[in-house]
Design a protein around this motif. Structure first.
Motif, PDB file in Angstrom:
ATOM      1  N   THR A  24      10.798  -8.052  -0.715  1.00  9.07           N
ATOM      2  CA  THR A  24      11.990  -7.208  -0.718  1.00  9.07           C
ATOM      3  C   THR A  24      13.114  -7.847   0.101  1.00  9.07           C
ATOM      4  O   THR A  24      14.231  -7.332   0.147  1.00  9.07           O
ATOM      5  N   LEU A  25      12.802  -8.954   0.764  1.00  8.97           N
ATOM      6  CA  LEU A  25      13.772  -9.728   1.539  1.00  8.97           C
ATOM      7  C   LEU A  25      13.139 -11.090   1.764  1.00  8.97           C
ATOM      8  O   LEU A  25      11.915 -11.200   1.833  1.00  8.97           O
ATOM      9  N   ALA A  26      13.963 -12.133   1.853  1.00  8.25           N
ATOM     10  CA  ALA A  26      13.435 -13.472   2.094  1.00  8.25           C
ATOM     11  C   ALA A  26      14.259 -14.163   3.171  1.00  8.25           C
ATOM     12  O   ALA A  26      15.489 -14.106   3.157  1.00  8.25           O
ATOM     13  N   VAL A  27      13.560 -14.804   4.114  1.00 10.00           N
ATOM     14  CA  VAL A  27      14.208 -15.591   5.160  1.00 10.00           C
ATOM     15  C   VAL A  27      13.611 -16.991   5.103  1.00 10.00           C
ATOM     16  O   VAL A  27      12.395 -17.166   5.244  1.00 10.00           O
ATOM     17  N   MET A  28      14.455 -17.989   4.884  1.00  7.12           N
ATOM     18  CA  MET A  28      14.001 -19.372   4.733  1.00  7.12           C
ATOM     19  C   MET A  28      14.626 -20.215   5.839  1.00  7.12           C
ATOM     20  O   MET A  28      15.852 -20.271   5.959  1.00  7.12           O
ATOM     21  N   ILE A  29      13.796 -20.861   6.625  1.00 15.53           N
ATOM     22  CA  ILE A  29      14.305 -21.568   7.804  1.00 15.53           C
ATOM     23  C   ILE A  29      13.799 -23.004   7.842  1.00 15.53           C
ATOM     24  O   ILE A  29      12.592 -23.251   7.889  1.00 15.53           O
ATOM     25  N   ALA A  30      14.711 -23.952   7.823  1.00 18.96           N
ATOM     26  CA  ALA A  30      14.432 -25.367   8.087  1.00 18.96           C
ATOM     27  C   ALA A  30      13.381 -25.956   7.152  1.00 18.96           C
ATOM     28  O   ALA A  30      12.469 -26.658   7.585  1.00 18.96           O
ATOM     29  N   THR A  31      13.502 -25.679   5.868  1.00 20.53           N
ATOM     30  CA  THR A  31      12.598 -26.284   4.902  1.00 20.53           C
ATOM     31  C   THR A  31      13.266 -26.342   3.540  1.00 20.53           C
ATOM     32  O   THR A  31      13.511 -25.315   2.916  1.00 20.53           O
ATOM     33  N   ALA A  32      13.569 -27.550   3.082  1.00 20.15           N
ATOM     34  CA  ALA A  32      14.275 -27.704   1.811  1.00 20.15           C
ATOM     35  C   ALA A  32      13.366 -27.401   0.621  1.00 20.15           C
ATOM     36  O   ALA A  32      13.680 -26.538  -0.205  1.00 20.15           O
ATOM     37  N   LEU A  33      12.236 -28.095   0.528  1.00 20.41           N
ATOM     38  CA  LEU A  33      11.393 -27.965  -0.656  1.00 20.41           C
ATOM     39  C   LEU A  33      10.762 -26.573  -0.765  1.00 20.41           C
ATOM     40  O   LEU A  33      10.717 -25.986  -1.846  1.00 20.41           O
ATOM     41  N   HIS A  34      10.268 -26.041   0.350  1.00 12.07           N
ATOM     42  CA  HIS A  34       9.666 -24.713   0.307  1.00 12.07           C
ATOM     43  C   HIS A  34      10.707 -23.642  -0.009  1.00 12.07           C
ATOM     44  O   HIS A  34      10.415 -22.657  -0.700  1.00 12.07           O
ATOM     45  N   ALA A  35      11.927 -23.808   0.508  1.00 11.92           N
ATOM     46  CA  ALA A  35      12.980 -22.823   0.242  1.00 11.92           C
ATOM     47  C   ALA A  35      13.331 -22.803  -1.240  1.00 11.92           C
ATOM     48  O   ALA A  35      13.431 -21.733  -1.851  1.00 11.92           O
ATOM     49  N   ILE A  36      13.533 -23.973  -1.822  1.00 10.50           N
ATOM     50  CA  ILE A  36      13.893 -24.035  -3.239  1.00 10.50           C
ATOM     51  C   ILE A  36      12.742 -23.545  -4.107  1.00 10.50           C
ATOM     52  O   ILE A  36      12.936 -22.814  -5.079  1.00 10.50           O
ATOM     53  N   ALA A  37      11.514 -23.933  -3.762  1.00 11.39           N
ATOM     54  CA  ALA A  37      10.358 -23.478  -4.523  1.00 11.39           C
ATOM     55  C   ALA A  37      10.247 -21.954  -4.492  1.00 11.39           C
ATOM     56  O   ALA A  37      10.024 -21.309  -5.521  1.00 11.39           O
ATOM     57  N   THR A  38      10.411 -21.377  -3.309  1.00 10.87           N
ATOM     58  CA  THR A  38      10.335 -19.923  -3.194  1.00 10.87           C
ATOM     59  C   THR A  38      11.482 -19.258  -3.928  1.00 10.87           C
ATOM     60  O   THR A  38      11.292 -18.237  -4.608  1.00 10.87           O
ATOM     61  N   GLY A  39      12.688 -19.831  -3.802  1.00  9.34           N
ATOM     62  CA  GLY A  39      13.833 -19.276  -4.508  1.00  9.34           C
ATOM     63  C   GLY A  39      13.612 -19.219  -6.007  1.00  9.34           C
ATOM     64  O   GLY A  39      14.011 -18.255  -6.679  1.00  9.34           O
ATOM     65  N   ASN A  40      12.958 -20.240  -6.556  1.00  6.50           N
ATOM     66  CA  ASN A  40      12.685 -20.255  -7.990  1.00  6.50           C
ATOM     67  C   ASN A  40      11.715 -19.160  -8.412  1.00  6.50           C
ATOM     68  O   ASN A  40      11.672 -18.772  -9.574  1.00  6.50           O
ATOM     69  N   MET A  41      10.898 -18.689  -7.469  1.00  7.50           N
ATOM     70  CA  MET A  41       9.917 -17.654  -7.788  1.00  7.50           C
ATOM     71  C   MET A  41      10.446 -16.243  -7.568  1.00  7.50           C
ATOM     72  O   MET A  41       9.813 -15.266  -7.979  1.00  7.50           O
ATOM     73  N   LEU A  42      11.587 -16.120  -6.902  1.00  4.12           N
ATOM     74  CA  LEU A  42      12.114 -14.802  -6.553  1.00  4.12           C
ATOM     75  C   LEU A  42      13.080 -14.274  -7.607  1.00  4.12           C
ATOM     76  O   LEU A  42      13.920 -15.019  -8.121  1.00  4.12           O
ATOM     77  N   PRO A  43      13.008 -12.987  -7.926  1.00  5.41           N
ATOM     78  CA  PRO A  43      14.117 -12.377  -8.661  1.00  5.41           C
ATOM     79  C   PRO A  43      15.296 -12.224  -7.704  1.00  5.41           C
ATOM     80  O   PRO A  43      15.140 -12.363  -6.487  1.00  5.41           O
ATOM     81  N   SER A  44      16.460 -11.941  -8.224  1.00  6.98           N
ATOM     82  CA  SER A  44      17.624 -11.743  -7.362  1.00  6.98           C
ATOM     83  C   SER A  44      17.778 -10.273  -6.986  1.00  6.98           C
ATOM     84  O   SER A  44      18.751  -9.901  -6.330  1.00  6.98           O
ATOM     85  N   PHE A  45      16.807  -9.456  -7.367  1.00  6.60           N
ATOM     86  CA  PHE A  45      16.933  -8.017  -7.172  1.00  6.60           C
ATOM     87  C   PHE A  45      15.580  -7.410  -6.809  1.00  6.60           C
ATOM     88  O   PHE A  45      14.525  -8.010  -7.023  1.00  6.60           O
ATOM     89  N   VAL A  46      15.652  -6.208  -6.247  1.00  5.91           N
ATOM     90  CA  VAL A  46      14.470  -5.419  -5.922  1.00  5.91           C
ATOM     91  C   VAL A  46      14.554  -4.121  -6.710  1.00  5.91           C
ATOM     92  O   VAL A  46      15.613  -3.479  -6.749  1.00  5.91           O
ATOM     93  N   THR A  47      13.466  -3.722  -7.339  1.00  2.32           N
ATOM     94  CA  THR A  47      13.431  -2.472  -8.085  1.00  2.32           C
ATOM     95  C   THR A  47      12.850  -1.378  -7.216  1.00  2.32           C
ATOM     96  O   THR A  47      11.746  -1.504  -6.688  1.00  2.32           O
ATOM     97  N   GLY A  48      13.613  -0.291  -7.024  1.00  2.00           N
ATOM     98  CA  GLY A  48      13.152   0.828  -6.221  1.00  2.00           C
ATOM     99  C   GLY A  48      12.157   1.692  -6.970  1.00  2.00           C
ATOM    100  O   GLY A  48      11.998   1.569  -8.189  1.00  2.00           O
ATOM    101  N   PRO A  49      11.460   2.595  -6.268  1.00  2.00           N
ATOM    102  CA  PRO A  49      10.483   3.469  -6.924  1.00  2.00           C
ATOM    103  C   PRO A  49      11.093   4.364  -7.993  1.00  2.00           C
ATOM    104  O   PRO A  49      10.397   4.806  -8.910  1.00  2.00           O
ATOM    105  N   ASP A  50      12.409   4.610  -7.879  1.00  2.00           N
ATOM    106  CA  ASP A  50      13.091   5.441  -8.877  1.00  2.00           C
ATOM    107  C   ASP A  50      13.714   4.620  -9.999  1.00  2.00           C
ATOM    108  O   ASP A  50      14.428   5.153 -10.846  1.00  2.00           O
ATOM    109  N   GLY A  51      13.440   3.326 -10.000  1.00  2.00           N
ATOM    110  CA  GLY A  51      13.985   2.453 -11.034  1.00  2.00           C
ATOM    111  C   GLY A  51      15.339   1.856 -10.703  1.00  2.00           C
ATOM    112  O   GLY A  51      15.863   1.034 -11.458  1.00  2.00           O
TER     113      GLY A  51
END
Length: 371
Positions: free
Chosen positions: A280-307
Motif C-alpha cells: 500500500t506504500l513503497a519506500v526504496m532507498i539506495a538501490t538501483a536494481l532492486h528499486a526498478i525491479a520492485t517498481g515494475n511489479m507494483l501497480p500505481s494504485f491501491v484498491t480500497g475495500p469499497d472498490g
C-alpha cells in the motif's frame, strides 16, 4: 495522497465499446501475437457488458481470463498453453480495454508513457509529507514495502531502519544478500565490510563479512542465528523479532550467500511479488536494481475495500539523480524522488515521524481535530 476518480463508464464511447478479444496461448510461456501488454495504471476490460479490473495488476504482463471467468494480470512465463489472453493494443477502450491515465499530472487519457521524470537535487524535500504517509499507513493497517541497498547499513542509517521496523512502519523488507550480510557483520563484529563505525578500516577486517556469513550458515538460518543469540541487534534481528517478512535476492557477485537468500532469479521475482501485490506504500532507498525491479511489479494504485482507488505512494531515495530518474523513466509514474544520502534521509524522516506521532497524540491536536 491522491485519490483516483473512476472513469465515467456511462459515457457513450464506453457504452458502445466492443468486448475485449481473447486468444489462446500457443504454448507454455508464449503469448499470442498482438497480446495486450499491461501497465501499472488502473486498467478496465469489457466483459459481458461490464468493465472489470484484473486482479494482481502490474506492468509488463498479460491479461488472462481463467476457466472460472476470473481476470488476472500474469507474467508471460506463467501463462499456460490454451489459456485465454487478451489481444489488442489500443488503451482508449476502442478494443475493449481501457487504461485510466487521465488522473496523472500531465497525463494524456488512455496513454501510458515512459521518459517523463522531473527529478532534481535542487528541489526541496517534503519530509513532513512522507512522515504523514507513513503514520497514516500504519494507522489504517497498510502494508508498506521497504526496498533497501547496502549503503543504508554503511552510512549508519542502520539504527534508524531498525527503529522503523520495530515501530510497525515496515510491512516487508526486500533487499539483497549484501544488506543482510553487512547488517549481521555489524551485529557480530561491530564493522561493515571491515569498516568501523567511525569509518576507518580495521586490521583483518576484510574477512569479517565472510566470517559473519559462515556463522549464520552454521546456525542454519538468520532466524536461528537470532534465536541462538548470535545476532543481537540490527535490521535482520528486528525483522525476526517483530515477525516482519523479508526477501533477500541473490546476484552473481554474492559472497556465501546467506542461507536465506533466494538465488534463483525467477523464484526471487515470485517471492518479491507476493509482497508487492499487497503493498500500500513503497519506500526504496539506495538501490538501483532492486528499486526498478520492485517498481515494475507494483501497480500505481491501491484498491480500497469499497472498490475506491488511491495512488500507491512510492518514495525513491538515492544520492544520485540518475537512479531516481531511471525508476520514473521505467514507468513508475507515481514515484517521487529524494536525492540525498541514506543516512540523512532516514534520520530526518524518523525525527519527522516522531514529531507527527507526538502531534497526533497531544491534547491540543486532538482538540483541534474534534473542532
Amino acid at each position: 495522497m491522491s485519490t483516483i476518480s473512476p472513469p465515467d463508464f456511462t459515457a457513450e464511447r464506453f457504452a458502445r465499446a466492443p468486448e475485449a478479444r481473447f486468444e489462446p496461448a500457443p504454448a507454455d510461456g508464449v503469448l499470442p501475437e498482438g497480446f495486450f501488454s499491461t501497465t501499472n495504471l488502473p486498467t478496465y476490460v469489457r466483459l459481458g457488458g461490464r468493465w472489470r479490473m484484473p486482479r494482481e495488476p502490474r506492468m509488463d504482463g498479460a491479461l488472462v481470463l481463467d476457466a472460472e471467468g476470473g481476470l488476472w494480470v500474469r507474467e508471460g512465463r506463467r501463462v499456460r498453453q490454451g489459456e485465454r489472453v487478451a489481444v489488442g493494443q489500443a488503451e482508449d477502450g476502442s478494443e475493449g480495454i481501457y487504461v485510466h491515465a487521465s488522473w496523472l499530472a500531465g497525463g494524456a487519457e488512455g496513454e501510458f508513457k515512459f521518459m517523463t521524470s522531473e527529478v532534481s537535487r535542487e528541489k526541496p524535500i517534503d519530509y513532513a509529507r512522507m512522515a504523514r504517509l507513513l503514520v497514516e499507513e500504519r494507522a489504517r493497517g497498510g502494508y508498506p514495502v521497504w526496498v533497501t541497498g547496502p549503503a543504508l547499513v554503511h552510512s549508519r542509517a542502520r539504527v534508524d531502519m531498525t527503529w522503523f521496523i520495530a515501530n510497525g512502519f515496515v510491512g516487508a523488507l526486500l533487499a539483497g544478500n549484501a544488506v543482510a550480510v553487512h547488517d549481521i557483520e555489524a551485529s557480530i563484529f561491530g564493522t561493515t565490510l571491515g569498516m568501523s563505525g567511525s569509518g576507518e578500516a580495521t586490521t583483518g577486517g576484510h574477512g569479517l563479512h565472510m566470517r559473519a556469513i559462515n556463522r549464520v550458515r552454521a546456525a542454519g538460518s538468520i532466524a536461528q542465528a537470532v534465536e541462538q543469540g548470535l545476532i543481537r541487534d540490527g535490521i535482520m534481528h528486528a525483522c525476526v523479532v517483530h515477525r516482519v517478512p523479508f526477501v533477500l535476492t541473490g546476484s552473481i557477485r554474492d559472497d556465501g550467500p546467506l542461507p536465506d537468500v533466494v538465488t534463483d532469479n525467477l523464484a526471487a521475482q515470485d517471492a518479491m511479488r507476493r509482497h508487492t501485490m499487497k503493498a500500500t506504500l513503497a519506500v526504496m532507498i539506495a538501490t538501483a536494481l532492486h528499486a526498478i525491479a520492485t517498481g515494475n511489479m507494483l501497480p500505481s494504485f491501491v484498491t480500497g475495500p469499497d472498490g475506491s482507488l488511491r495512488e500507491l505512494a512510492t518514495i525513491c531515495v538515492d544520492s544520485s539523480e540518475f537512479v531516481v530518474s531511471k525508476l520514473k523513466d521505467r514507468g513508475t509514474h507515481q514515484a517521487f524522488g529524494v536525492v540525498t544520502n541514506a543516512q540523512d534521509f532516514l534520520h530526518i524522516l524518523r525525527l519527522c515521524v516522531e514529531r507527527e506521532l507526538a502531534a497526533r497524540s497531544s491534547p491540543i491536536a486532538a482538540s483541534g481535530r474534534r473542532g
